[in-house]
Enzyme design. Structure first.
Site, PDB file in Angstrom:
ATOM      1  N   HIS A 223      34.905  24.612  79.192  1.00  0.00           N
ATOM      2  CA  HIS A 223      35.785  24.432  78.032  1.00  0.00           C
ATOM      3  C   HIS A 223      35.399  25.419  76.934  1.00  0.00           C
ATOM      4  O   HIS A 223      34.223  25.672  76.698  1.00  0.00           O
ATOM      5  CB  HIS A 223      35.653  22.998  77.516  1.00  0.00           C
ATOM      6  CG  HIS A 223      36.686  22.606  76.507  1.00  0.00           C
ATOM      7  ND1 HIS A 223      36.628  23.015  75.191  1.00  0.00           N
ATOM      8  CD2 HIS A 223      37.810  21.831  76.617  1.00  0.00           C
ATOM      9  CE1 HIS A 223      37.661  22.508  74.537  1.00  0.00           C
ATOM     10  NE2 HIS A 223      38.395  21.797  75.385  1.00  0.00           N
ATOM     11  N   CYS A 261      41.735  25.440  77.355  1.00  0.00           N
ATOM     12  CA  CYS A 261      42.256  24.575  76.309  1.00  0.00           C
ATOM     13  C   CYS A 261      43.052  25.429  75.328  1.00  0.00           C
ATOM     14  O   CYS A 261      42.484  26.252  74.604  1.00  0.00           O
ATOM     15  CB  CYS A 261      41.122  23.848  75.597  1.00  0.00           C
ATOM     16  SG  CYS A 261      41.695  22.770  74.267  1.00  0.00           S
ATOM     17  N   HIS A 290      43.927  21.958  79.242  1.00  0.00           N
ATOM     18  CA  HIS A 290      44.288  21.036  78.167  1.00  0.00           C
ATOM     19  C   HIS A 290      45.379  21.749  77.370  1.00  0.00           C
ATOM     20  O   HIS A 290      45.127  22.818  76.804  1.00  0.00           O
ATOM     21  CB  HIS A 290      43.103  20.754  77.244  1.00  0.00           C
ATOM     22  CG  HIS A 290      41.946  20.097  77.925  1.00  0.00           C
ATOM     23  ND1 HIS A 290      40.699  19.993  77.346  1.00  0.00           N
ATOM     24  CD2 HIS A 290      41.849  19.498  79.143  1.00  0.00           C
ATOM     25  CE1 HIS A 290      39.883  19.358  78.173  1.00  0.00           C
ATOM     26  NE2 HIS A 290      40.564  19.048  79.272  1.00  0.00           N
ATOM     27  N   ASP A 335      46.855  16.919  74.964  1.00  0.00           N
ATOM     28  CA  ASP A 335      45.562  16.819  74.296  1.00  0.00           C
ATOM     29  C   ASP A 335      45.753  16.575  72.804  1.00  0.00           C
ATOM     30  O   ASP A 335      46.727  17.034  72.203  1.00  0.00           O
ATOM     31  CB  ASP A 335      44.794  18.134  74.526  1.00  0.00           C
ATOM     32  CG  ASP A 335      43.306  18.000  74.310  1.00  0.00           C
ATOM     33  OD1 ASP A 335      42.809  16.861  74.269  1.00  0.00           O
ATOM     34  OD2 ASP A 335      42.634  19.031  74.194  1.00  0.00           O
ATOM     35  N   HIS A 336      44.810  15.863  72.227  1.00  0.00           N
ATOM     36  CA  HIS A 336      44.692  15.684  70.780  1.00  0.00           C
ATOM     37  C   HIS A 336      46.022  15.360  70.105  1.00  0.00           C
ATOM     38  O   HIS A 336      46.527  16.119  69.283  1.00  0.00           O
ATOM     39  CB  HIS A 336      44.082  16.933  70.126  1.00  0.00           C
ATOM     40  CG  HIS A 336      42.648  17.127  70.454  1.00  0.00           C
ATOM     41  ND1 HIS A 336      41.855  18.042  69.801  1.00  0.00           N
ATOM     42  CD2 HIS A 336      41.845  16.544  71.372  1.00  0.00           C
ATOM     43  CE1 HIS A 336      40.626  18.025  70.303  1.00  0.00           C
ATOM     44  NE2 HIS A 336      40.608  17.112  71.264  1.00  0.00           N
ATOM     45  N   TYR A 349      43.098  10.710  70.375  1.00  0.00           N
ATOM     46  CA  TYR A 349      43.285  10.166  71.719  1.00  0.00           C
ATOM     47  C   TYR A 349      44.070   8.845  71.719  1.00  0.00           C
ATOM     48  O   TYR A 349      43.784   7.944  72.509  1.00  0.00           O
ATOM     49  CB  TYR A 349      41.937  10.003  72.413  1.00  0.00           C
ATOM     50  CG  TYR A 349      41.297  11.331  72.738  1.00  0.00           C
ATOM     51  CD1 TYR A 349      41.691  12.055  73.859  1.00  0.00           C
ATOM     52  CD2 TYR A 349      40.339  11.884  71.903  1.00  0.00           C
ATOM     53  CE1 TYR A 349      41.135  13.291  74.141  1.00  0.00           C
ATOM     54  CE2 TYR A 349      39.774  13.125  72.180  1.00  0.00           C
ATOM     55  CZ  TYR A 349      40.179  13.818  73.298  1.00  0.00           C
ATOM     56  OH  TYR A 349      39.629  15.042  73.576  1.00  0.00           O
TER      57      TYR A 349
END
Length: 374
Positions: A223, A261, A290, A335-336, A349
């Site tokens: 990541h 990501c 992601h 994501d996020h 999340y």
């Protein structure tokens, strides 16, 4: 082995697995039943959040988690945040014992069908935000936010305390208390570690684990740094295409790949995310992705945005098209997400906005797939 390889032919139904991060029954407000009800959801990217960096993930623990996921009708072929102990990153004499534990964890995960392991090599902090719930004026939702100016005179210890105090009682990946218990000592040690030293320690780690991954059919997916620049003077060496070119060259193997990501790399507007995806997708070096959006607000200043392209500054169509063209056989997760509709939970999340994100990304994928057959 579901790894990102260049697509040779176009056709309807190109394989892509949409997934959702899940922390486990005792640590996640989102349930497997809810995840299963999201259209197009194939499985989860799993995580045992109670495991400290350096500990072995035992076979019984893994089996219990994955059996629960399977019982809900979902897959678990990607595991996230098998954290690398700081002694490995710093190259201390104790690293070999922690590497041996990591290898045992790889073997245990592979035994239960895990194909991709997401990790990072960021010193001390996995990710940083200055606010976990900054209100978005346009719609009243809130999201993760970073403004380097807000760090001001804040020390790393201050930032840790602020983050833990505002996480709504949930653990956050990379902010586990046991990892940060010796923060001041660890920060002092990093003062003598240059980027090239960290890279050499990373190679030592990869040289030890990648042969095991090849044997077990597992891909290690690194990541990026988040945000995509150095923080507090720490050596951070994973936040650009050039950085990842060096990382995949540390041990040349399909098992040494990237968790790309889009939001982490996209926090720096100098990073061309679709071009980076194409660069590594064509080389078969993307293990999973992601996919999220960010809104740039100034120099080293951004917030998380809804996945819709117009909500932020990333071109989500171009991102999904780059994935489709160069590495369609991969795992993706939204994501996020923002906190919307009065939801309260682990910052970044929650259920609702990530479910919307997954549906939007699946819609883009369907449209791209149908266009490619005309």
């Amino acid at each position: 082995l579901l790894l990102c390889f260049p697509k040779e032919t176009k056709g309807v139904g190109i394989a892509m697995k949409m997934t959702f991060r899940w922390y486990g029954e005792n640590s996640d407000a989102v349930t497997l039943k809810q995840i299963k009800q999201i259209p197009g959801m194939s499985g989860v990217m799993g995580f045992l959040d109670y495991k400290a960096a350096g500990e072995v993930w035992t076979a019984p623990e893994i089996r219990a988690y994955i059996d629960e996921v399977h019982a809900a009708g979902l897959e678990c072929e990607v595991i996230e945040s098998v954290n690398v102990h700081e002694d490995i990153k710093m190259g201390l004499p104790t690293r070999d014992g922690y590497i041996a534990n990591y290898i045992e964890t790889i073997r245990n995960l592979a035994e239960y069908g895990v194909k991709v392991i997401v990790y990072n090599f960021m010193p001390v902090f996995d990710w940083l935000r200055t606010d976990l719930a900054r209100v978005i004026p346009e719609d009243g939702s809130n999201s993760l936010y970073f403004d380097e100016k807000e760090l001001g005179t804040m020390t790393p210890v201050d930032l840790v305390r602020n983050t833990i105090d505002n996480c709504n009682g949930f653990s956050l990946p990379g902010w586990e208390p046991e990892r940060l218990a010796e923060l001041e000592t660890t920060l002092e040690r990093y003062k003598s570690i240059a980027p090239d030293d960290l890279r050499a320690n990373w190679k030592y780690f990869l040289d030890a684990i990648i042969p095991v991954c090849e044997e077990c059919g597992v891909v290690m997916a690194c990541h990026p740094d988040d945000p995509a620049w150095p923080i507090f003077g720490l050596p951070r060496i994973a936040h650009s295409q050039a950085d990842f070119d060096q990382i995949v060259a540390l041990h040349d193997s399909p098992s040494n790949a990237i968790c790309l990501c889009t939001g982490s790399l996209g926090s720096n507007p100098d990073n061309d995310i679709p071009a980076i995806i194409r660069h590594f997708g064509e080389r078969g070096r993307i293990g999973c992705l992601h996919v999220r959006n960010v809104k740039h607000l100034g120099y080293h200043h951004f917030r998380e945005a809804a996945h819709l392209s117009s909500s932020g500054d990333l071109d989500m169509f171009a991102i999904m098209k780059a994935i489709y063209d160069t590495c369609p056989d991969t795992y993706i997760r939204p994501d996020h997400g923002r906190m919307i509709w009065n939801e309260s939970g682990r910052p970044g999340y929650g259920l609702y906005d990530r479910a919307l994100g997954a549906t939007y990304l699946n819609g883009l994928w369907e449209a791209i797939d149908r266009m490619s057959t005309k």
